[in-house]
Motif scaffolding. Sequence first.
Motif, mmCIF file in Angstrom:
data_model
loop_
_atom_site.group_PDB
_atom_site.id
_atom_site.type_symbol
_atom_site.label_atom_id
_atom_site.label_comp_id
_atom_site.label_asym_id
_atom_site.label_seq_id
_atom_site.Cartn_x
_atom_site.Cartn_y
_atom_site.Cartn_z
ATOM 1 N N GLY A 118 -0.847 1.834 -60.693
ATOM 2 C CA GLY A 118 -0.196 1.131 -61.496
ATOM 3 C C GLY A 118 1.218 0.297 -61.555
ATOM 4 O O GLY A 118 1.395 -0.756 -61.239
ATOM 5 N N ILE A 119 2.000 1.481 -62.004
ATOM 6 C CA ILE A 119 3.393 1.036 -61.708
ATOM 7 C C ILE A 119 4.084 0.509 -60.527
ATOM 8 O O ILE A 119 4.645 -0.556 -60.448
ATOM 9 N N ASP A 120 3.837 1.356 -59.683
ATOM 10 C CA ASP A 120 4.111 0.973 -57.999
ATOM 11 C C ASP A 120 3.545 -0.225 -57.850
ATOM 12 O O ASP A 120 4.216 -1.113 -57.161
ATOM 13 N N ARG A 121 2.533 -0.572 -57.962
ATOM 14 C CA ARG A 121 1.814 -1.875 -57.804
ATOM 15 C C ARG A 121 2.646 -3.174 -58.450
ATOM 16 O O ARG A 121 2.881 -4.097 -57.731
ATOM 17 N N ILE A 122 2.724 -3.072 -59.767
ATOM 18 C CA ILE A 122 3.320 -4.005 -60.401
ATOM 19 C C ILE A 122 4.878 -4.039 -60.026
ATOM 20 O O ILE A 122 5.082 -5.211 -59.658
ATOM 21 N N ALA A 123 5.535 -3.393 -59.665
ATOM 22 C CA ALA A 123 6.901 -3.188 -59.028
ATOM 23 C C ALA A 123 6.814 -4.245 -57.759
ATOM 24 O O ALA A 123 7.902 -4.795 -57.367
ATOM 25 N N ARG A 124 5.883 -3.620 -56.873
ATOM 26 C CA ARG A 124 5.871 -4.328 -55.695
ATOM 27 C C ARG A 124 5.500 -5.790 -55.654
ATOM 28 O O ARG A 124 6.287 -6.510 -54.906
ATOM 29 N N ILE A 125 4.559 -5.895 -56.585
ATOM 30 C CA ILE A 125 4.051 -7.482 -56.796
ATOM 31 C C ILE A 125 5.451 -8.371 -57.242
ATOM 32 O O ILE A 125 5.764 -9.359 -56.696
ATOM 33 N N LEU A 126 6.158 -7.835 -58.175
ATOM 34 C CA LEU A 126 7.182 -8.448 -58.749
ATOM 35 C C LEU A 126 8.479 -8.625 -57.716
ATOM 36 O O LEU A 126 9.112 -9.786 -57.479
ATOM 37 N N VAL A 127 8.549 -7.612 -56.932
ATOM 38 C CA VAL A 127 9.661 -7.628 -56.112
ATOM 39 C C VAL A 127 9.691 -8.725 -54.901
ATOM 40 O O VAL A 127 10.562 -9.257 -54.451
ATOM 41 N N GLY A 128 8.260 -8.688 -54.611
ATOM 42 C CA GLY A 128 7.869 -9.550 -53.445
ATOM 43 C C GLY A 128 7.975 -10.986 -53.907
ATOM 44 O O GLY A 128 8.365 -11.692 -53.201
#
Length: 64
Positions: A7-17
Motif C-alpha cells: 500500500g504505502i510503498d505503492r502510493i509513494a512510487r506512483i507519486l514520485v514517478g
Amino acid sequence: MTANVGGIDRIARILVGLVLIGLTLAGQIGAWGWIGVVPLLTGLTRFCPAYPLLGMNTCPMKKD
C-alpha cells in the motif's frame, strides 16, 4: 508475477514517478527525470523486480 509492492510503498512510487515525469515535462529538470517511469510502472503493476533479489516484500500476506 506475484505482487510484492504494498500500500504505502505503492502510493509513494506512483507519486514520485508522476512528480519526476511532470517536472521533466515542465522543463524543471533534465532528461534524467524520465527515470520516473520506473517507480510509476512498479507502483502500477505492484511488482518490483529488485525485491525478490533483495528478499523483500511490502505486500501484506493474504489470509486463507
